[in-house]
Design a protein around this motif. Structure first.
Motif, PDB file in Angstrom:
ATOM      1  N   PHE A  53       0.813  -1.221   0.000  1.00  0.00           N
ATOM      2  CA  PHE A  53       0.000   0.000   0.000  1.00  0.00           C
ATOM      3  C   PHE A  53       0.846   1.270   0.000  1.00  0.00           C
ATOM      4  CE2 PHE A  53      -2.816  -3.293   1.449  1.00  0.00           C
ATOM      5  CZ  PHE A  53      -4.061  -2.946   0.947  1.00  0.00           C
ATOM      6  N   SER A  54       2.108   1.168  -0.339  1.00  0.00           N
ATOM      7  CA  SER A  54       2.933   2.379  -0.399  1.00  0.00           C
ATOM      8  C   SER A  54       2.615   3.159  -1.667  1.00  0.00           C
ATOM      9  CB  SER A  54       4.420   2.007  -0.363  1.00  0.00           C
ATOM     10  OG  SER A  54       4.764   1.229  -1.504  1.00  0.00           O
ATOM     11  N   THR A  55       2.709   4.475  -1.588  1.00  0.00           N
ATOM     12  CA  THR A  55       2.481   5.331  -2.753  1.00  0.00           C
ATOM     13  C   THR A  55       3.087   6.702  -2.503  1.00  0.00           C
ATOM     14  OG1 THR A  55       0.825   6.283  -4.236  1.00  0.00           O
ATOM     15  CG2 THR A  55       0.218   6.113  -1.925  1.00  0.00           C
ATOM     16  N   ASP A  56       3.517   7.352  -3.584  1.00  0.00           N
ATOM     17  CA  ASP A  56       3.995   8.728  -3.464  1.00  0.00           C
ATOM     18  C   ASP A  56       3.035   9.689  -4.156  1.00  0.00           C
ATOM     19  OD1 ASP A  56       4.410   8.099  -6.101  1.00  0.00           O
ATOM     20  OD2 ASP A  56       6.589   8.375  -6.067  1.00  0.00           O
TER      21      ASP A  56
ATOM     22  N   GLU B 117     -10.891  15.360   2.622  1.00  0.00           N
ATOM     23  CA  GLU B 117      -9.564  15.945   2.392  1.00  0.00           C
ATOM     24  C   GLU B 117      -8.688  15.798   3.635  1.00  0.00           C
ATOM     25  OE1 GLU B 117      -6.658  17.824   0.038  1.00  0.00           O
ATOM     26  OE2 GLU B 117      -8.621  16.956  -0.487  1.00  0.00           O
ATOM     27  N   LEU B 118      -9.303  15.986   4.793  1.00  0.00           N
ATOM     28  CA  LEU B 118      -8.573  15.865   6.052  1.00  0.00           C
ATOM     29  C   LEU B 118      -8.051  14.447   6.247  1.00  0.00           C
ATOM     30  CD1 LEU B 118      -7.664  17.168   8.709  1.00  0.00           C
ATOM     31  CD2 LEU B 118      -9.926  16.616   9.658  1.00  0.00           C
ATOM     32  N   LEU B 119      -8.929  13.453   6.035  1.00  0.00           N
ATOM     33  CA  LEU B 119      -8.507  12.061   6.221  1.00  0.00           C
ATOM     34  C   LEU B 119      -7.491  11.653   5.154  1.00  0.00           C
ATOM     35  CD1 LEU B 119      -8.761   9.458   7.796  1.00  0.00           C
ATOM     36  CD2 LEU B 119     -10.714   8.809   6.363  1.00  0.00           C
ATOM     37  N   LYS B 120      -7.699  12.123   3.938  1.00  0.00           N
ATOM     38  CA  LYS B 120      -6.746  11.816   2.871  1.00  0.00           C
ATOM     39  C   LYS B 120      -5.351  12.295   3.236  1.00  0.00           C
ATOM     40  CE  LYS B 120      -5.900  14.388  -0.675  1.00  0.00           C
ATOM     41  NZ  LYS B 120      -5.971  15.217  -1.901  1.00  0.00           N
ATOM     42  N   ASN B 121      -5.257  13.528   3.747  1.00  0.00           N
ATOM     43  CA  ASN B 121      -3.955  14.094   4.110  1.00  0.00           C
ATOM     44  C   ASN B 121      -3.319  13.353   5.286  1.00  0.00           C
ATOM     45  OD1 ASN B 121      -4.202  16.010   2.089  1.00  0.00           O
ATOM     46  ND2 ASN B 121      -5.079  17.572   3.446  1.00  0.00           N
ATOM     47  N   GLU B 122      -4.144  12.958   6.245  1.00  0.00           N
ATOM     48  CA  GLU B 122      -3.617  12.232   7.411  1.00  0.00           C
ATOM     49  C   GLU B 122      -3.053  10.868   6.985  1.00  0.00           C
ATOM     50  OE1 GLU B 122      -3.179  12.976  10.511  1.00  0.00           O
ATOM     51  OE2 GLU B 122      -4.150  14.937  10.608  1.00  0.00           O
TER      52      GLU B 122
ATOM     53  N   ALA C  41      -7.591  12.860  12.925  1.00  0.00           N
ATOM     54  CA  ALA C  41      -8.468  13.834  12.254  1.00  0.00           C
ATOM     55  C   ALA C  41      -9.722  14.129  13.066  1.00  0.00           C
ATOM     56  CB  ALA C  41      -8.861  13.312  10.867  1.00  0.00           C
ATOM     57  N   GLN C  42      -9.890  13.403  14.178  1.00  0.00           N
ATOM     58  CA  GLN C  42     -11.041  13.590  15.075  1.00  0.00           C
ATOM     59  C   GLN C  42     -12.372  13.443  14.318  1.00  0.00           C
ATOM     60  OE1 GLN C  42     -10.330  17.413  16.959  1.00  0.00           O
ATOM     61  NE2 GLN C  42      -8.960  16.497  18.497  1.00  0.00           N
ATOM     62  N   LEU C  43     -12.427  12.395  13.508  1.00  0.00           N
ATOM     63  CA  LEU C  43     -13.642  12.123  12.739  1.00  0.00           C
ATOM     64  C   LEU C  43     -14.529  11.147  13.500  1.00  0.00           C
ATOM     65  CD1 LEU C  43     -12.044  11.706   9.190  1.00  0.00           C
ATOM     66  CD2 LEU C  43     -13.351  13.671  10.059  1.00  0.00           C
ATOM     67  N   ASP C  44     -15.822  11.351  13.418  1.00  0.00           N
ATOM     68  CA  ASP C  44     -16.781  10.480  14.114  1.00  0.00           C
ATOM     69  C   ASP C  44     -17.069   9.261  13.228  1.00  0.00           C
ATOM     70  OD1 ASP C  44     -18.595   9.474  15.896  1.00  0.00           O
ATOM     71  OD2 ASP C  44     -20.242  10.756  15.216  1.00  0.00           O
ATOM     72  N   LEU C  45     -16.056   8.394  13.107  1.00  0.00           N
ATOM     73  CA  LEU C  45     -16.168   7.192  12.279  1.00  0.00           C
ATOM     74  C   LEU C  45     -15.671   5.988  13.070  1.00  0.00           C
ATOM     75  CD1 LEU C  45     -14.692   8.480   8.886  1.00  0.00           C
ATOM     76  CD2 LEU C  45     -17.104   8.001   9.363  1.00  0.00           C
ATOM     77  N   THR C  46     -16.311   4.864  12.837  1.00  0.00           N
ATOM     78  CA  THR C  46     -15.863   3.608  13.439  1.00  0.00           C
ATOM     79  C   THR C  46     -15.206   2.760  12.356  1.00  0.00           C
ATOM     80  OG1 THR C  46     -17.678   3.650  15.035  1.00  0.00           O
ATOM     81  CG2 THR C  46     -16.556   1.547  14.694  1.00  0.00           C
ATOM     82  N   PHE C  47     -13.917   2.532  12.511  1.00  0.00           N
ATOM     83  CA  PHE C  47     -13.192   1.719  11.534  1.00  0.00           C
ATOM     84  C   PHE C  47     -13.161   0.277  12.008  1.00  0.00           C
ATOM     85  CE2 PHE C  47      -8.962  -0.054  10.230  1.00  0.00           C
ATOM     86  CZ  PHE C  47      -9.308  -0.284   8.904  1.00  0.00           C
ATOM     87  N   ASP C  48     -13.765  -0.626  11.185  1.00  0.00           N
ATOM     88  CA  ASP C  48     -13.775  -2.051  11.486  1.00  0.00           C
ATOM     89  C   ASP C  48     -12.613  -2.705  10.736  1.00  0.00           C
ATOM     90  OD1 ASP C  48     -14.289  -4.827  11.589  1.00  0.00           O
ATOM     91  OD2 ASP C  48     -16.424  -4.452  11.953  1.00  0.00           O
ATOM     92  N   LYS C  49     -11.542  -2.959  11.457  1.00  0.00           N
ATOM     93  CA  LYS C  49     -10.324  -3.527  10.873  1.00  0.00           C
ATOM     94  C   LYS C  49     -10.593  -4.881  10.220  1.00  0.00           C
ATOM     95  CE  LYS C  49      -5.765  -5.133  12.486  1.00  0.00           C
ATOM     96  NZ  LYS C  49      -6.040  -6.585  12.506  1.00  0.00           N
TER      97      LYS C  49
ATOM     98  N   ILE D 122      -1.372  -0.848   6.818  1.00  0.00           N
ATOM     99  CA  ILE D 122      -2.288   0.181   6.329  1.00  0.00           C
ATOM    100  C   ILE D 122      -3.530   0.241   7.210  1.00  0.00           C
ATOM    101  CG2 ILE D 122      -3.598  -1.225   4.687  1.00  0.00           C
ATOM    102  CD1 ILE D 122      -2.378   2.392   4.131  1.00  0.00           C
ATOM    103  N   SER D 123      -3.916  -0.903   7.791  1.00  0.00           N
ATOM    104  CA  SER D 123      -5.035  -0.899   8.744  1.00  0.00           C
ATOM    105  C   SER D 123      -4.724  -0.009   9.936  1.00  0.00           C
ATOM    106  CB  SER D 123      -5.324  -2.322   9.227  1.00  0.00           C
ATOM    107  OG  SER D 123      -5.840  -3.120   8.196  1.00  0.00           O
ATOM    108  N   SER D 124      -3.514  -0.111  10.452  1.00  0.00           N
ATOM    109  CA  SER D 124      -3.106   0.732  11.590  1.00  0.00           C
ATOM    110  C   SER D 124      -3.063   2.202  11.200  1.00  0.00           C
ATOM    111  CB  SER D 124      -1.732   0.289  12.102  1.00  0.00           C
ATOM    112  OG  SER D 124      -1.778  -1.032  12.593  1.00  0.00           O
ATOM    113  N   ILE D 125      -2.591   2.474   9.998  1.00  0.00           N
ATOM    114  CA  ILE D 125      -2.526   3.858   9.521  1.00  0.00           C
ATOM    115  C   ILE D 125      -3.923   4.458   9.414  1.00  0.00           C
ATOM    116  CG2 ILE D 125      -2.085   5.220   7.420  1.00  0.00           C
ATOM    117  CD1 ILE D 125       0.526   3.675   7.106  1.00  0.00           C
ATOM    118  N   ILE D 126      -4.887   3.689   8.894  1.00  0.00           N
ATOM    119  CA  ILE D 126      -6.271   4.180   8.775  1.00  0.00           C
ATOM    120  C   ILE D 126      -6.838   4.498  10.162  1.00  0.00           C
ATOM    121  CG2 ILE D 126      -8.625   3.541   8.130  1.00  0.00           C
ATOM    122  CD1 ILE D 126      -7.344   1.750   5.936  1.00  0.00           C
TER     123      ILE D 126
END
Length: 356
Positions: free
Chosen positions: A43-46, A89-94, A123-131, A112-116
């Motif tokens: 999942f690496s990218t520049d 945009e905020l999550l993309k940048n983070e 980003a202090q987003l009100d989202l629940t990430f299900d790994k 990448i799961s840990s990064i998400i």
């Protein structure tokens, strides 16, 4: 290289394969190397723009469509997020910032799961990430596109002691020699349907003709590498985003060929422990959901078969049975028997048929 070899075990399938001149293309689950015919996702990218498309993939992995397991609150939050340009945009940048921090390194699924997870929190987003959901979706794509192709394997050598042990029933099977008259290509024969003639069909004896075609497929030399090969997730984004496209499934349009070629290259690599096999292979890239074993059989023309080598322990009645199978098909096939002479070095001598 003008000859190539295929080791075959002594079993009931052997005689069918030989009689009908069959080559079987094995699936990932049928191979004895769990790293073969498969690939990891990196999942690496520049490219920060690539993350924008990744967010849509992330949404689909988190959004639950099954009625019995629907989490309305989670679904509502993700739908709200995907419509909010600033939040995206905020999550993309983070996410991109954390990928950039590991520049020059591979990023595997668990990373990448840990990064998400970290990025959503930062980003202090009100989202629940299900790994688990995310990683199951990655596994589903891996199974469909990276573990769903087929291969038929050959070797440059017919005298490897270990290969006779592993692939030819402990030296009781055979090794088949094919001549390659089209450099780097292997021939296959397709037999067409015959034109039906009812009057001729009802005769007690009648001669028929059916058309056949010869085509050549590319043999690939296996490259031996230190680690299991991988693909980049973002390079294959058009595949993930069009997985139900009939052109992609059938590899019928030019834009799909790029991904097939990339996978052929990846599937031509094995780890260093297999280097002694000196392998060449035919690869069939498959993006269909399923392909039965009978659909993975091809037929080679008898002219491609040049010799059969019997193992040290191949029983005499098996040798005779194979010889009789081919004597009426071709006079250009040679037969050899193996001898060890007290060492692991295999020597071959011409074998002569003697009726039992």
């Amino acid at each position: 290289m003008n000859k190539i070899y295929k080791y075959r075990p002594l079993n009931d399938f052997l005689f069918k394969e030989l009689y009908y001149q069959e080559l079987y293309f094995a699936s990932y689950l049928e191979l004895n190397d769990p790293l073969d015919l498969s690939a990891r996702m990196d999942f690496s990218t520049d490219d920060s723009k690539a993350i924008a498309g990744f967010l849509h993939f992330l949404l689909t992995s988190q959004f639950c469509f099954r009625h019995e397991a629907i989490n309305k609150e989670s679904n509502t939050k993700w739908l709200k997020f995907i419509k909010d340009k600033d939040s995206k945009e905020l999550l993309k940048n983070e996410i991109f910032k954390r990928i950039e921090d590991k520049k020059g390194q591979n990023l595997w699924t668990f990373e990448i799961s840990s990064i998400i997870k970290e990025s959503i929190k930062s980003a202090q987003l009100d989202l629940t990430f299900d790994k688990d959901k995310f990683e199951k979706e990655i596994q589903r794509l891996t199974d469909k596109f990276l573990r769903n192709s087929f291969v038929s394997c050959f070797s440059e050598t017919n005298s490897d002691f270990l290969m006779w042990s592993h692939y030819s029933s402990k030296h009781s099977g055979i090794c088949v020699e094919f001549k390659l008259e089209n450099l780097g290509m292997f021939p296959f024969e397709m037999k067409g349907k015959r034109d039906f003639d009812k009057e001729k069909y009802l005769k007690r004896f009648s001669e028929w003709q059916s058309k056949s075609s010869i085509y050549w497929d590319t043999l690939r030399k296996v490259e031996y590498v230190k680690e299991q090969p991988y693909i980049n997730f973002f390079d294959f984004s058009p595949v993930w985003g069009n997985e139900h496209d009939c052109d992609l499934i059938g590899l019928s349009k030019s834009w799909t060929h790029e991904y097939a070629y990339k996978l052929e290259h990846v599937f031509s690599q094995k780890t260093n422990g297999w280097e002694y096999e000196n392998e060449w292979r035919l690869i069939e890239i498959n993006f269909e959901t399923n392909k039965e074993s009978e659909d993975r059989i091809r037929h080679y023309p008898i002219e491609a078969l040049s010799a059969i080598y019997f193992g040290v322990n191949t029983p005499n009645h098996i040798r005779n049975r194979i010889y009789k199978m081919f004597i009426n098909k071709s006079n250009d096939i040679s037969f050899f028997e193996s001898k060890l002479n007290g060492t692991n070095n295999i020597e071959f001598y011409e074998w002569e048929f003697i009726e039992e």
